[in-house]
Each structure stands twice: as C-alpha cells, then as structure tokens.
Design a protein around this motif. Sequence first.
Motif, PDB file in Angstrom:
ATOM      1  N   ASP A 141      34.692  34.883  36.535  1.00 48.92           N
ATOM      2  CA  ASP A 141      35.701  35.473  37.396  1.00 48.92           C
ATOM      3  C   ASP A 141      34.982  36.229  38.517  1.00 48.92           C
ATOM      4  N   PRO A 142      35.031  35.767  39.746  1.00 52.09           N
ATOM      5  CA  PRO A 142      34.283  36.420  40.832  1.00 52.09           C
ATOM      6  C   PRO A 142      34.739  37.841  41.107  1.00 52.09           C
ATOM      7  N   ASP A 143      35.944  38.206  40.650  1.00 49.04           N
ATOM      8  CA  ASP A 143      36.447  39.563  40.862  1.00 49.04           C
ATOM      9  C   ASP A 143      36.069  40.508  39.726  1.00 49.04           C
ATOM     10  N   ASN A 144      35.414  39.979  38.693  1.00 46.08           N
ATOM     11  CA  ASN A 144      35.042  40.788  37.540  1.00 46.08           C
ATOM     12  C   ASN A 144      33.595  41.245  37.709  1.00 46.08           C
ATOM     13  N   GLU A 145      33.411  42.522  38.046  1.00 50.18           N
ATOM     14  CA  GLU A 145      32.061  43.029  38.313  1.00 50.18           C
ATOM     15  C   GLU A 145      31.179  42.955  37.078  1.00 50.18           C
ATOM     16  N   ARG A 179      29.797  39.517  36.770  1.00 51.50           N
ATOM     17  CA  ARG A 179      28.780  39.253  37.785  1.00 51.50           C
ATOM     18  C   ARG A 179      27.460  39.943  37.446  1.00 51.50           C
ATOM     19  N   TYR A 204      25.402  49.742  38.388  1.00 50.13           N
ATOM     20  CA  TYR A 204      26.594  49.257  37.700  1.00 50.13           C
ATOM     21  C   TYR A 204      26.758  49.972  36.360  1.00 50.13           C
TER      22      TYR A 204
END
Length: 464
Positions: free
Chosen positions: A250-254, A257, A309
């Motif tokens: 999911d590209p929106d899930n930091e 990533r 992060y």
Amino acid sequence: MHDFEDQKSLAVAYIGGGSLNWATKLMGDIAQDGTLVVDMRLYDIDFAAAERNARLGRRIAEAGRGKPARYTAHERIEDALDGADVVVISILPGTLETMASDIALPERYGIRQSVGDTVGPGGFVRAMRSIPMLAEIAQSIRACCPDAYVCNLTNPMSALTGTLYAVFPGIKAWGECHEVTKLRHIVAWLANRKAGSVSYSFRDVEVNVLGINHFTFVDRAVVGGVDMLQDYLDFARTHRASGWRATPIDPDNEQERCFLDHNMVKFDLASRFGIAAAAGDRHLAEFVPQTWYLDRNEEFGFGLTPVDYRMRERDEKRRVAAELDAGAPLPPLDVSEEALVAEIKALAGGAPHVTNVNLPNRGQLSGFAEGIVVETNARFSAGGIQPLHSGRLPEALELIVKPHAERQTALVAAVLEGRRDDLFPLFLGDPLVAPLGPDKAQDLFGQMVAATAEFLPEALKRAG
C-alpha cells in the motif's frame, strides 16, 4: 514454577514493563488465551510508563476470555523479580536518538544499514551499550529468582542471550524471535496453493531451523505431513529476480514502505545455497558484504528503515496509550503471532511446544563451538527447555555464519571483562566494516563510541 493444572497464578516479572509493543502484545495474548492466571509485575526505569501499562493491563484482562490477570508496577527491580516464575526482558538499549547515530555515522562512511540492531557497526555498538544492562539484570535474577525461566526479547539477540549465560551460567534463559514466521507464512501459502484451498496457516508449518538470530535457515518445512522445502526452493528460483508478496504494498502505508520486503534476498540466498533463508530480508542483508544487497536495496525490493520513522511510530504509540489511559475504548483484542504464551504454558505443565529459540550451543548445531548462542528448535515442557539437534549448515554458508557467531561471543567477553583494546579488531572484522580499512574504520569506531558514551561503563568509553 507453579503447576499449570492447579490454576495457581504464575508470577511473571516484565523488565521493560513500560513497553508499548511487546508488553501490551503479551497482555493481549494472555487475555485471549483465557487459561493462564498471571500475576505480572512491571518494572521500567520509566516508572510512570510501567504504571500506565499496569492500568492498561487490568483493562485488557477484564476484556479477555476468562481467567483474571493481576498487573502491578514496581519502582525496584528486586520487587518485580522476587520469587518470579518467569522473567521477560524487552528493553531499549539507550534511546532511539542514540540508535539514529548508529545509522547516521556509518552512513557518512558509505556503510548502509537496513536495521542496525544486530550486526554491522550499528549492531556492534548497540551491543556494547546493552551488554552491561543485561549483565545487571542477570545479576538481579540470580539474587531474586534463580530458578525462573527467562525470555529475552531484546536485540542484539545472540549477544544479549549470551550475556545472560556468561553472567549467570545457571540461568534458564532463551532468546525469542519471530523472524522465522515470515518464511512459515510463505510455505503455508504454497501449501494452500497446492491443495487448492485455504487449509493451513503458518502455525501448521513445522520447520527445522539452523543458524544464528536474524541469519536463520530452514532445511525442512513440513505441512500436513509433506515436506514443502523443494516446492519453496523452486518458487524461490522462479521469483528470484521479481520477488513476491502475499499482498501488494500500500503506497499510502508508511509502515509498509519503511519495512519493505519483497523476499528477494531470501530467494537469492536460497538459490545460492540450496537452503531456505528464514528471516526477513532487511536482517539477512546485513550479514553479508554490502555489495550483495545493501548497495542495491531498491533492486532487491527491501527498505532501509529510517530511525525517524521509528520515532514517529513511538510518538504515535504514546499518543494512543495516553488516550487509552484516559478511558478511550480498547481496540479489538487479537491473538498475536508470538509464541511466548504457548512456551510459558508448556513450561508450567501444559501441552509441550516446539519452536525456534536462541540458546547456547550444546550440540544442537553441528560445526559450531560449545556455548556459542545459536538459533534452532527447542522443546518446551514441564521438564524445561531442551534444544533439538538441527544438523549442519551447508559448508559454504557455514563459512559466512560462523564468523558472526564467534565475533558476537568474543564481543560479549570483551565488554564484560572491560577489554576495550579487543573491541576494535572485532568491529573491523564485520563484513560491512572491513572494506573501510583500519584507518577509516578506527575513525568511525571512535565517533560511534563517543556518541553512545553516556550508556557505556567507564572502562569502555575510550574504546577505539
């Protein structure tokens, strides 16, 4: 230890009891299990955090499936440990800000680290500051609860589990790590694909584990009585260049990533050595020369997890914990993938349980010296923890794994004995550091020691 069958409470001392990850996960698993009666004593150098978790633990227990659990916070480690049946250790060695220097300083010298908590320059210096901490805990256990079973969850796992035994040889400790679960998930997926239905979970996958923590391998993976290792090796070769994930990222899930893993390091190692690499790619990549994977992490589909992060994640967990402490509704309780509750129940007289853990070598891993901490399967039962013979790694792989194990063992001895002059040669011997050469490596080591000096004993502060 109290008998599991008579339902007396188990005294569990949690060192690092203010944890917002492992401690709350264990609380949820105990509540969902519904059979263990636990008296958990939480100790943390941040007493307020332990008090908060005690309050949260009581709420979780009330929302559980039956048996009560008692949670109390303690300002003195001796009070938490007094007469404990089980001790759990999950501490942060230093701070995340200190860990940031473990990553940033080597990066200035061209050394890339994807995790930085086990090997490489970051893992080495983290061990330097955490070994004295674990030594103190081991001494307290020997004084307060010498017969307790002790589970270490803290990295660097091999070095710190070795520290417990070096300080207190009679300790009944093991190092617990969930990384092998990643491989078991893939094998279960392959078995379900072969069966044409979702019949198995990772819990149905029985593996024979060989290696050291975070550099683990599997030469047998049985599902439903069938060894799926060849299926896995074939799958790894097919997807060696493309990678594979059970679900798209999911590209929106930091979080996804930052902890990116497409299994390409696992698949490449499997293709090179004919045995399944079991840990996550981010850990595996740090044990071999940087040119293998770390210099090409994007090509191999894994992330270099930034410490900033981790800091944001910590702050978010603190925010959520504060809201829960103020009375916000608890999220649904889910059973985690951790094995600790099953292990505790087995030791207390419940059903025996076999899983992979870190223990001093007593012959369970051939080719490695006696006493070196290795990761293999062990059987947990009322009779204790019995390591199971795993066999031997392929020769070419053993030549890579064994120097790490020997270096970790030597590092523990050098720190405990205050032999600072022995530290730099060990630091230089790591495959991520060695290409720098002695002069640059000496400069890096001195800077890293200075950055973490507040957590080091006086004898080590001038190391390097």
